[in-house]
Design an enzyme around this catalytic site. Structure first.
Site, PDB file in Angstrom:
ATOM      1  N   CYS A  65      58.881  -3.376  22.657  1.00  0.00           N
ATOM      2  CA  CYS A  65      59.752  -2.535  23.492  1.00  0.00           C
ATOM      3  C   CYS A  65      58.999  -2.031  24.733  1.00  0.00           C
ATOM      4  O   CYS A  65      58.073  -1.228  24.617  1.00  0.00           O
ATOM      5  CB  CYS A  65      60.253  -1.365  22.649  1.00  0.00           C
ATOM      6  N   CYS A  68      59.120   1.758  25.264  1.00  0.00           N
ATOM      7  CA  CYS A  68      58.260   2.407  24.261  1.00  0.00           C
ATOM      8  C   CYS A  68      56.808   2.395  24.728  1.00  0.00           C
ATOM      9  O   CYS A  68      56.091   3.392  24.602  1.00  0.00           O
ATOM     10  CB  CYS A  68      58.359   1.688  22.919  1.00  0.00           C
TER      11      CYS A  68
END
Length: 141
Positions: A65, A68
């Site tokens: 991600c 993230c």
């Protein structure tokens, strides 16, 4: 107040103060002032969430991600401001699918704040350090 050691997950009783010079775990002797985000897995998640009198901000994330990865340094930087005031923890949803399912994580990053074992707030999306601090400040005493 009850504080869970981020190293051995033992519960420690710590007197509540405005600041601390030293606080060590009674079991493993590691510092309770460590502010690095704690990696939680299914076997220690409830130990941290349920047994802590401190608010716990959990970042549900994954290695693939991009947002993230962008938020990770902000999360670590914010954590440094909260020794024995709040716990910052991370759950990798790739390896901890059970926890992701348990909390209905549909998008990442998702942040959940727990206080006294109860979910208090949930936010999805990457946040800057200042926003992370404003979010956790609502739950620190």
């Amino acid at each position: 107040m009850k504080v869970v050691c981020p190293h051995c997950f033992s519960v420690n009783n710590v007197p509540k103060k405005d600041s601390y010079k030293k606080a060590n775990c009674g079991k493993c002797k590691s510092s309770l002032l460590d502010t690095e985000p704690v990696n939680l897995i299914s076997t220690n998640f409830d130990d941290m969430i349920v047994n802590s009198d401190l608010p716990v901000m959990v970042d549900f994330w994954a290695t693939w991600c991009g947002p993230c990865q962008m938020m990770a340094p902000n999360f670590s930087a914010a954590a440094k401001h909260y020794p024995l005031k709040a716990v910052f923890a991370k759950v990798n949803t790739e390896t901890q699918e059970i926890l992701g399912a348990r909390f209905g994580i549909r998008s990442i990053p998702t942040l959940i704040i727990f206080k006294n074992g109860v979910e208090k707030e949930r936010v999805s999306g990457a946040l800057p350090k200042e926003s992370l601090m404003q979010l956790i400040d609502k739950y620190t005493d």
